[in-house]
Design a protein around this motif. Structure first.
Motif, PDB file in Angstrom:
ATOM      1  N   SER A 177       0.793  -1.245   0.025  1.00 44.73           N
ATOM      2  CA  SER A 177       0.066   0.050  -0.207  1.00 44.73           C
ATOM      3  C   SER A 177       0.732   1.121   0.025  1.00 44.73           C
ATOM      4  CB  SER A 177      -0.946  -0.010   1.218  1.00 44.73           C
ATOM      5  OG  SER A 177      -0.157  -0.058   2.419  1.00 44.73           O
ATOM      6  N   ALA A 215       2.247   2.744   2.096  1.00 46.47           N
ATOM      7  CA  ALA A 215       2.391   3.216   3.508  1.00 46.47           C
ATOM      8  C   ALA A 215       3.131   4.492   3.419  1.00 46.47           C
ATOM      9  CB  ALA A 215       3.116   2.133   4.393  1.00 46.47           C
ATOM     10  N   LEU A 216       2.903   5.368   2.743  1.00 49.30           N
ATOM     11  CA  LEU A 216       3.534   6.728   2.780  1.00 49.30           C
ATOM     12  C   LEU A 216       2.858   7.559   3.988  1.00 49.30           C
ATOM     13  CD1 LEU A 216       3.841   7.720  -0.826  1.00 49.30           C
ATOM     14  CD2 LEU A 216       5.397   7.012   0.768  1.00 49.30           C
ATOM     15  N   PHE A 217       3.713   8.540   4.763  1.00 52.47           N
ATOM     16  CA  PHE A 217       2.937   9.053   5.922  1.00 52.47           C
ATOM     17  C   PHE A 217       2.277  10.204   5.221  1.00 52.47           C
ATOM     18  CE2 PHE A 217       7.178   7.532   7.586  1.00 52.47           C
ATOM     19  CZ  PHE A 217       6.598   6.367   8.148  1.00 52.47           C
ATOM     20  N   PRO A 218       0.912  10.211   5.780  1.00 57.89           N
ATOM     21  CA  PRO A 218       0.174  11.199   5.151  1.00 57.89           C
ATOM     22  C   PRO A 218       0.472  12.706   5.635  1.00 57.89           C
ATOM     23  CG  PRO A 218      -1.031   9.912   6.386  1.00 57.89           C
ATOM     24  CD  PRO A 218       0.338   9.323   6.524  1.00 57.89           C
ATOM     25  N   HIS A 219       0.895  12.663   6.754  1.00 54.98           N
ATOM     26  CA  HIS A 219       1.226  13.964   7.313  1.00 54.98           C
ATOM     27  C   HIS A 219       2.375  14.670   7.146  1.00 54.98           C
ATOM     28  CE1 HIS A 219       2.620  11.170   9.808  1.00 54.98           C
ATOM     29  NE2 HIS A 219       3.317  12.047  11.000  1.00 54.98           N
ATOM     30  N   MET A 220       3.291  14.007   6.161  1.00 57.08           N
ATOM     31  CA  MET A 220       4.755  14.523   5.756  1.00 57.08           C
ATOM     32  C   MET A 220       4.727  14.886   4.188  1.00 57.08           C
ATOM     33  SD  MET A 220       7.181  12.070   8.065  1.00 57.08           S
ATOM     34  CE  MET A 220       6.642  11.709   9.524  1.00 57.08           C
ATOM     35  N   PHE A 252      12.876  10.249   6.160  1.00 58.22           N
ATOM     36  CA  PHE A 252      12.471   9.630   7.368  1.00 58.22           C
ATOM     37  C   PHE A 252      13.376   8.380   7.956  1.00 58.22           C
ATOM     38  CE2 PHE A 252      10.383   7.136  10.638  1.00 58.22           C
ATOM     39  CZ  PHE A 252       9.512   7.961  11.098  1.00 58.22           C
ATOM     40  N   ARG A 278       2.544  16.572  -0.726  1.00 57.95           N
ATOM     41  CA  ARG A 278       1.969  15.630   0.096  1.00 57.95           C
ATOM     42  C   ARG A 278       1.437  14.393  -0.720  1.00 57.95           C
ATOM     43  NH1 ARG A 278       1.279  16.918   5.752  1.00 57.95           N
ATOM     44  NH2 ARG A 278       1.605  19.349   5.949  1.00 57.95           N
ATOM     45  N   SER A 322      -1.234  12.741  -0.644  1.00 58.10           N
ATOM     46  CA  SER A 322      -2.573  12.644  -1.244  1.00 58.10           C
ATOM     47  C   SER A 322      -2.370  13.653  -2.574  1.00 58.10           C
ATOM     48  CB  SER A 322      -3.564  13.238  -0.215  1.00 58.10           C
ATOM     49  OG  SER A 322      -2.944  14.720   0.335  1.00 58.10           O
ATOM     50  N   ARG A 343      12.019   5.933  -0.739  1.00 60.10           N
ATOM     51  CA  ARG A 343      11.978   6.307   0.848  1.00 60.10           C
ATOM     52  C   ARG A 343      12.868   4.838   1.310  1.00 60.10           C
ATOM     53  NH1 ARG A 343       6.631   6.257   4.483  1.00 60.10           N
ATOM     54  NH2 ARG A 343       6.603   4.049   3.787  1.00 60.10           N
TER      55      ARG A 343
END
Lengths: 366, 278
Positions: free
Chosen positions: A94, A96-101, A109, A139, A141, A155
């Protein structure tokens, strides 16, 4: 390339007798599995869902605890090493990217013990590597699926892991993008030289990407070998049928030597250029594209079977003929249309003779 | 379009049912008379009376202080409970812990208040803390009730969040504490805000638990209002209520705005619940 002899010195990952169970009383997701992956290799774990391939990957990453066995990386036993201390990174299915970064923060990271400038430089070069240089401030999104996939790849590669695990890296992409991305991942792997383990259920993907394929079934490796080995010399009927279409005929062993095997199929002697398997013969298998379709008048020599054409399917670059043999067995014959369609199509009901060349016949245990 | 007209009529009736009492209250806070029964012209008079009433103002500030402190305490403890319940899998005593956390949701307030009073008295006698009853005991009591609500909100948010993001962080060399700080906590932020607001309002409008656990000189606003009511309503109370309605509306709008900007930034769904009680 078929064996690991001579490679033993460069073995990067050794999995020994690995068994993983989810909860007591349930069957093992991975049972007694042995595997060696060499440095710089692009190893593909191929299997249907539930075959244990993702569990094996998660055990290597450290997210599931083995019930038995060892995982050794660079000679060090990883059994008691938590995920955050393993020099192994994962690219999640999926993403798994951090949505808030932002994209840049995501890629940064995993970078430890670097000063600000070095980290920024590393992030920039990783984004460059996956052609996402202009997206650092976005972002996740705000990215398309394909772009997210590239960021996830950048990443997971940024910390320069010893081993990169990719869980179904292409499954979330649409078809057109998948082939292109597949080639990009292979090219990237060659460039960075990091060993990759790719999990997939898609045999086409496995054949196209892998330096070696491990075919998984019921928590075990059914066969490990180069793409050509597992496709052309499958170790079992399961592997033969899992890697592409195969015609499977019941066979009786007549003669076996180191050089070849003679079997009887529907009363006709069939020579195969492979030694017989140890457990005794049950079936003879042949790929549809290796069967030759001859007109009805052709002589019925050994390695030839008579049948009736039931119909043909036009697939653009080839015709798929459905042929029924005298005893009712259905055969598929794939005929390339390198000269176009003219004259290649025969009316249904035509009598035909199928030739099964000895070097194309696979003699397998059931 | 008579169907449409009827629908509009029903909608207005619904709004009237919900908001007419409040509109009435706001209107009469500006009434230049002591009685509710007659309109005697517009006046700021009762706001003047309100701001001169030191006892009432003191109670209001005490209530705010207690609400902020208990909401903050409840958010910290409730978050830990929620994380334990959503992420720690099975552990010894999990069932009992789950029931204990959820108990204040179903216990009648009278019983909660009475039991907390008994506890505080016993503690005071046993080791002298908390000494007597007052703002501190009310704060602790409110926090202990609100923990359950925060835990429920946090747990629901975590249940809707796949652990794969936390796994990804661990995979990228973040030890558990760092995973919590850099990934879990930021993703939980909307739930924390909802939980805090919920705890804040619970504390602000509680009479029962506060009456049990408060002491002399530490009357919260709802307690004072309640005791004033025994002497009949005065427009001063309407003025106070109007100000509270205004403040609550402002907080609600702020919460909505925060959630929306958060959802836009993360691409996630805004979290429902929490602020709903406001």
């Amino acid at each position: 390339m078929g064996t690991l002899q001579g490679r033993a010195l460069t073995a990067l990952l050794r999995v020994e007798g690995l068994t993983v169970r989810y909860g007591a009383g349930t069957g093992a997701a991975v049972s007694g599995l042995d595997l060696t992956v060499a440095a710089g290799e692009l190893f593909v774990l191929l299997g249907a869902s539930g075959s244990g391939k993702t569990t094996l990957l998660r055990a290597v990453a450290g997210f599931v605890r083995p019930d038995a066995g060892r995982i050794v990386l660079d000679g060090a036993d990883l059994s008691d090493v938590p995920p955050y201390r393993r020099p192994v990174n994962t690219m999640f299915q999926s993403y798994a990217l951090f949505p808030h970064m932002t994209v840049a923060q995501n890629v940064a990271f995993g970078l430890r013990g670097m000063d600000r400038a070095a980290r920024a430089a590393r992030v920039a070069s990783m984004l460059d590597l996956v052609s996402m240089a202009g997206f650092a401030a976005r972002r996740p999104s705000q990215l398309s699926g394909g772009q997210q996939q590239r960021v996830a790849l950048a990443r997971s590669l940024a910390p320069n892991p010893r081993l990169l695990l990719l869980d179904e890296p292409l499954s979330a992409l649409d078809r057109g993008l998948r082939e292109q991305t597949r080639e990009e991942i292979v090219a990237l792997q060659r460039r960075v030289g990091t060993a990759f383990i790719v999990v997939t259920h898609d045999q086409q993907e496995a054949l196209a990407m892998a330096s070696r394929i491990g075919v998984m079934r019921d928590g075990r490796l059914a066969q490990v070998g180069t793409p050509a080995e597992v496709y052309e010399r499958p170790a079992s009927r399961f592997v033969a049928e899992f890697l592409g279409a195969a015609n499977v005929l019941p066979a009786r062993l007549l003669e076996a030597s180191g050089q070849g095997t003679v079997t009887e199929v529907l009363g006709v002697p069939l020579r195969a250029a492979v030694p017989a398997p140890a457990e005794g013969v049950a079936v003879l298998a042949i790929r549809p594209e290796r069967v030759r379709l001859l007109p009805a008048g052709a002589a019925l020599e050994p390695n030839r079977l008579a049948g009736t054409l039931e119909g043909s399917t036009y697939e653009g670059d080839r015709l798929i003929h459905a042929v029924r043999l005298a005893d009712g067995t259905a055969m598929r014959v794939s005929a390339p249309l390198s000269d176009g369609l003219q004259g290649a199509r025969l009316p249904p009901g035509t009598g035909v003779v199928l030739e099964l060349p000895p070097e194309a016949c696979m003699v397998l245990a059931e | 379009m008579s169907g449409r007209g009827a629908l509009l009529g029903w909608l207005l009736a619904g709004y009237a049912f919900l908001y007419a009492p409040i509109a009435f209250l706001v209107a009469f806070s500006f009434n230049d008379a002591k009685l509710v029964t007659a309109w005697a012209g517009f006046s700021w008079r009762w706001y003047g009376v309100l701001f001169a009433d030191e006892a009432l103002l003191r109670a209001a500030f005490l209530s705010l202080r207690i609400a902020v402190a208990s909401a903050t305490l409840a958010t910290v403890v409730g978050t830990l409970c929620g994380v334990a319940l959503a992420r720690f899998g099975r552990f010894r005593g999990r069932g009992a812990f789950d029931a204990a956390v959820a108990a204040p949701l179903v216990l009648p307030e009278v019983i909660t208040g009475l039991s907390l009073l008994l506890l505080f008295v016993a503690m005071d006698q046993a080791f002298g803390w908390p000494a007597g009853r007052g703002a501190l005991t009310v704060t602790l009591a409110h926090a202990s009730v609100s923990v359950a609500y925060v835990a429920v909100v946090v747990r629901a948010r975590l249940a809707g969040m796949t652990p794969v993001l936390e796994e990804a962080a661990a995979d990228l060399y973040a030890p558990p504490a760092e995973v919590f700080r850099r990934v879990t906590l930021p993703l939980l932020a909307p739930a924390l805000a909802s939980g805090w607001l919920l705890a804040f309002t619970l504390s602000l409008d509680d009479v029962v638990v506060a009456s049990f656990t408060s002491g002399p000189g530490a009357s919260t606003l709802p307690m004072v209002v309640f005791s004033m009511l025994r002497l009949g309503t005065t427009p001063e109370l309407y003025a106070l209520a109007t100000l509270i309605v205004l403040a609550v509306a402002a907080i609600l709008l702020l919460g909505l705005w925060l959630q929306r900007s958060n959802a836009a930034a993360s691409g996630g769904q805004p979290i429902a619940g929490g602020a709903g009680r406001l």
